[in-house]
Design a protein around this motif. Structure first.
Motif, PDB file in Angstrom:
ATOM      1  N   LEU A   1       0.813  -1.211   0.000  1.00  0.00           N
ATOM      2  CA  LEU A   1       0.000   0.000   0.000  1.00  0.00           C
ATOM      3  C   LEU A   1       0.848   1.265   0.000  1.00  0.00           C
ATOM      4  CD1 LEU A   1      -2.898  -1.050   2.393  1.00  0.00           C
ATOM      5  CD2 LEU A   1      -2.953  -0.865  -0.104  1.00  0.00           C
ATOM      6  N   ARG A   2       2.019   1.215   0.608  1.00  0.00           N
ATOM      7  CA  ARG A   2       2.933   2.370   0.545  1.00  0.00           C
ATOM      8  C   ARG A   2       3.331   2.639  -0.911  1.00  0.00           C
ATOM      9  NH1 ARG A   2       4.570   3.864   5.645  1.00  0.00           N
ATOM     10  NH2 ARG A   2       4.359   2.249   7.260  1.00  0.00           N
ATOM     11  N   SER A   3       3.573   1.569  -1.650  1.00  0.00           N
ATOM     12  CA  SER A   3       3.900   1.707  -3.072  1.00  0.00           C
ATOM     13  C   SER A   3       2.715   2.274  -3.840  1.00  0.00           C
ATOM     14  CB  SER A   3       4.297   0.333  -3.625  1.00  0.00           C
ATOM     15  OG  SER A   3       4.285   0.310  -5.033  1.00  0.00           O
ATOM     16  N   LEU A   4       1.525   1.771  -3.576  1.00  0.00           N
ATOM     17  CA  LEU A   4       0.324   2.258  -4.259  1.00  0.00           C
ATOM     18  C   LEU A   4       0.108   3.743  -4.004  1.00  0.00           C
ATOM     19  CD1 LEU A   4      -2.979   0.966  -5.085  1.00  0.00           C
ATOM     20  CD2 LEU A   4      -3.091   2.554  -3.172  1.00  0.00           C
ATOM     21  N   LEU A   5       0.254   4.171  -2.749  1.00  0.00           N
ATOM     22  CA  LEU A   5      -0.003   5.576  -2.411  1.00  0.00           C
ATOM     23  C   LEU A   5       0.975   6.514  -3.113  1.00  0.00           C
ATOM     24  CD1 LEU A   5      -0.837   5.094   1.355  1.00  0.00           C
ATOM     25  CD2 LEU A   5      -2.398   6.008  -0.379  1.00  0.00           C
ATOM     26  N   ARG A   6       2.199   6.055  -3.311  1.00  0.00           N
ATOM     27  CA  ARG A   6       3.159   6.879  -4.046  1.00  0.00           C
ATOM     28  C   ARG A   6       2.687   7.101  -5.482  1.00  0.00           C
ATOM     29  NH1 ARG A   6       5.751  10.805  -3.034  1.00  0.00           N
ATOM     30  NH2 ARG A   6       4.378  11.451  -4.708  1.00  0.00           N
ATOM     31  N   ASP A   7       2.216   6.037  -6.133  1.00  0.00           N
ATOM     32  CA  ASP A   7       1.729   6.164  -7.501  1.00  0.00           C
ATOM     33  C   ASP A   7       0.427   6.964  -7.551  1.00  0.00           C
ATOM     34  OD1 ASP A   7       3.878   4.697  -8.331  1.00  0.00           O
ATOM     35  OD2 ASP A   7       2.760   2.850  -8.702  1.00  0.00           O
ATOM     36  N   LEU A   8      -0.434   6.764  -6.559  1.00  0.00           N
ATOM     37  CA  LEU A   8      -1.693   7.514  -6.516  1.00  0.00           C
ATOM     38  C   LEU A   8      -1.417   9.010  -6.390  1.00  0.00           C
ATOM     39  CD1 LEU A   8      -4.905   6.480  -4.652  1.00  0.00           C
ATOM     40  CD2 LEU A   8      -4.027   8.784  -4.358  1.00  0.00           C
ATOM     41  N   ASP A   9      -0.484   9.385  -5.532  1.00  0.00           N
ATOM     42  CA  ASP A   9      -0.145  10.802  -5.387  1.00  0.00           C
ATOM     43  C   ASP A   9       0.381  11.390  -6.694  1.00  0.00           C
ATOM     44  OD1 ASP A   9      -0.958  11.427  -2.830  1.00  0.00           O
ATOM     45  OD2 ASP A   9       0.973  10.979  -1.900  1.00  0.00           O
ATOM     46  N   ASP A  10       1.199  10.628  -7.400  1.00  0.00           N
ATOM     47  CA  ASP A  10       1.738  11.127  -8.668  1.00  0.00           C
ATOM     48  C   ASP A  10       0.632  11.361  -9.694  1.00  0.00           C
ATOM     49  OD1 ASP A  10       4.310  11.072  -7.698  1.00  0.00           O
ATOM     50  OD2 ASP A  10       4.839   9.155  -8.634  1.00  0.00           O
ATOM     51  N   ALA A  11      -0.386  10.487  -9.676  1.00  0.00           N
ATOM     52  CA  ALA A  11      -1.442  10.557 -10.694  1.00  0.00           C
ATOM     53  C   ALA A  11      -2.588  11.482 -10.311  1.00  0.00           C
ATOM     54  CB  ALA A  11      -1.995   9.154 -10.954  1.00  0.00           C
ATOM     55  N   GLU A  12      -2.759  11.766  -9.022  1.00  0.00           N
ATOM     56  CA  GLU A  12      -3.981  12.428  -8.556  1.00  0.00           C
ATOM     57  C   GLU A  12      -3.688  13.710  -7.769  1.00  0.00           C
ATOM     58  OE1 GLU A  12      -6.649  11.343  -9.660  1.00  0.00           O
ATOM     59  OE2 GLU A  12      -6.472   9.191 -10.022  1.00  0.00           O
ATOM     60  N   ASP A  13      -2.736  14.469  -8.213  1.00  0.00           N
ATOM     61  CA  ASP A  13      -2.347  15.691  -7.512  1.00  0.00           C
ATOM     62  C   ASP A  13      -3.533  16.638  -7.333  1.00  0.00           C
ATOM     63  OD1 ASP A  13      -0.762  17.663  -6.346  1.00  0.00           O
ATOM     64  OD2 ASP A  13      -0.155  18.507  -8.277  1.00  0.00           O
ATOM     65  N   GLY A  14      -3.825  16.998  -6.067  1.00  0.00           N
ATOM     66  CA  GLY A  14      -4.879  17.941  -5.768  1.00  0.00           C
ATOM     67  C   GLY A  14      -6.285  17.403  -5.937  1.00  0.00           C
ATOM     68  N   ARG A  15      -6.452  16.094  -6.023  1.00  0.00           N
ATOM     69  CA  ARG A  15      -7.757  15.505  -6.343  1.00  0.00           C
ATOM     70  C   ARG A  15      -8.292  14.651  -5.195  1.00  0.00           C
ATOM     71  NH1 ARG A  15      -8.927  15.051 -11.926  1.00  0.00           N
ATOM     72  NH2 ARG A  15      -9.485  12.838 -11.805  1.00  0.00           N
ATOM     73  N   SER A  16      -9.609  14.445  -5.236  1.00  0.00           N
ATOM     74  CA  SER A  16     -10.297  13.544  -4.318  1.00  0.00           C
ATOM     75  C   SER A  16     -10.448  12.194  -5.012  1.00  0.00           C
ATOM     76  CB  SER A  16     -11.677  14.112  -3.967  1.00  0.00           C
ATOM     77  OG  SER A  16     -12.446  13.173  -3.245  1.00  0.00           O
ATOM     78  N   VAL A  17     -10.072  11.119  -4.308  1.00  0.00           N
ATOM     79  CA  VAL A  17     -10.024   9.787  -4.924  1.00  0.00           C
ATOM     80  C   VAL A  17     -10.851   8.803  -4.106  1.00  0.00           C
ATOM     81  CG1 VAL A  17      -8.527   7.930  -5.744  1.00  0.00           C
ATOM     82  CG2 VAL A  17      -7.692  10.302  -5.748  1.00  0.00           C
ATOM     83  N   ALA A  18     -11.790   8.131  -4.746  1.00  0.00           N
ATOM     84  CA  ALA A  18     -12.505   7.016  -4.124  1.00  0.00           C
ATOM     85  C   ALA A  18     -11.689   5.746  -4.326  1.00  0.00           C
ATOM     86  CB  ALA A  18     -13.894   6.850  -4.722  1.00  0.00           C
ATOM     87  N   VAL A  19     -11.556   4.952  -3.267  1.00  0.00           N
ATOM     88  CA  VAL A  19     -10.794   3.702  -3.308  1.00  0.00           C
ATOM     89  C   VAL A  19     -11.721   2.589  -2.838  1.00  0.00           C
ATOM     90  CG1 VAL A  19      -8.775   2.463  -2.460  1.00  0.00           C
ATOM     91  CG2 VAL A  19      -8.645   4.942  -2.834  1.00  0.00           C
ATOM     92  N   ILE A  20     -12.035   1.653  -3.721  1.00  0.00           N
ATOM     93  CA  ILE A  20     -12.957   0.564  -3.391  1.00  0.00           C
ATOM     94  C   ILE A  20     -12.130  -0.692  -3.163  1.00  0.00           C
ATOM     95  CG2 ILE A  20     -14.978  -0.729  -4.144  1.00  0.00           C
ATOM     96  CD1 ILE A  20     -15.679   1.640  -5.906  1.00  0.00           C
ATOM     97  N   CYS A  21     -12.214  -1.215  -1.942  1.00  0.00           N
ATOM     98  CA  CYS A  21     -11.299  -2.285  -1.580  1.00  0.00           C
ATOM     99  C   CYS A  21     -11.889  -3.157  -0.473  1.00  0.00           C
ATOM    100  CB  CYS A  21      -9.935  -1.699  -1.212  1.00  0.00           C
ATOM    101  SG  CYS A  21      -9.999  -0.412   0.056  1.00  0.00           S
ATOM    102  N   HIS A  22     -11.060  -3.605   0.462  1.00  0.00           N
ATOM    103  CA  HIS A  22     -11.413  -4.643   1.424  1.00  0.00           C
ATOM    104  C   HIS A  22     -11.149  -4.168   2.851  1.00  0.00           C
ATOM    105  CE1 HIS A  22     -11.561  -7.318  -2.112  1.00  0.00           C
ATOM    106  NE2 HIS A  22     -10.518  -6.599  -2.500  1.00  0.00           N
TER     107      HIS A  22
END
Length: 241
Positions: free
Chosen positions: A145-166
């Protein structure tokens, strides 16, 4: 800079949730689903929860709705996104549920009967550190998840993100994003199970640093939408002992 809001959504109730709860209550050793975990669909109740989630999101002011959606590859998560109208979404394998290895599809009674040494090791190490053979510990999930959050931050700068998971993924996103200690996380897990279709919100207006918890495990939207509120608790023995 990075994302400013995470809307963490647990998938709706699945056929696996129903089967696992039934197996625990009847003292069975094996959860009888007949499908790989990634292929388990929503139950009828889970479909209603996803629809209620979509109604709630659709009623929000445009500025409060998520700008984008990231989703676990598991069928129950993708169905939740689709039925809630959270499309298009980006599938990322790092949002998959925790891998249980040789303990997959076993109840706590089944683990004790078939792998008594693993049952003792699990109690000794606690949920965060215990890794079943062929599976993952919570610490392993946190690492991906630390790896995922790094990529999410790069792709979603300044944005609100819904994450559907477990459920475990939501707990561990809180652990990473809020900078919690193992003891903090286990205390939360001992007192709460993440409910199906629930919403947890993390805020970080500056787009950097740790996140603040704005809501946890909220299901008000389900009741308002006429959907059932379901709680399928996992292993209650989370602390090492």
């Amino acid at each position: 800079m990075g994302a400013t809001e995470l809307i963490l959504i647990r998938h709706g109730e699945s056929a696996g949730n129903v089967a696992a709860t039934h197996a625990q209550r009847t003292g069975a050793e094996v959860v009888d689903v007949g499908l790989r975990d990634p292929d388990v669909p929503l139950s009828a109740g889970g479909e209603a929860q996803a629809a209620a989630l979509g109604t709630w999101l659709g009623g929000l002011p445009p500025e409060e709705r998520p700008d984008s959606v990231w989703c676990s590859p598991y069928l129950r998560a993708r169905q939740t996104a689709e039925l809630a109208g959270l499309t298009p979404f980006r599938v990322d394998e790092r949002l998959r549920d925790r891998e249980l290895g040789i303990l997959d599809m076993l109840t706590s009674r089944g683990v004790q009967a078939r792998y008594p040494e693993e049952a003792r090791r699990k109690q000794w190490l606690g949920k965060f550190a215990y890794r079943p053979p062929g599976g993952e510990s919570w610490a392993d999930v946190a690492l991906r998840l630390r790896s995922l959050l790094r990529d999410l931050d790069d792709a979603e700068d300044g944005r609100s993100v819904a994450v559907i998971c477990h459920d475990a993924v939501i707990m561990l996103l809180r652990y990473v994003c809020e900078g919690l200690l193992e003891a903090d996380l286990l205390d939360i897990a001992a007192a709460n199970s993440v409910r199906n279709g629930s919403v947890t919100r993390l805020l970080r207006p500056a787009g950097t640093g740790f996140w603040d918890l704005a809501a946890f495990n909220s299901v008000d939207h389900l009741a308002r939408g006429g959907a059932p509120v379901t709680e399928h608790a996992g292993d209650e023995n989370v602390h090492p002992r």
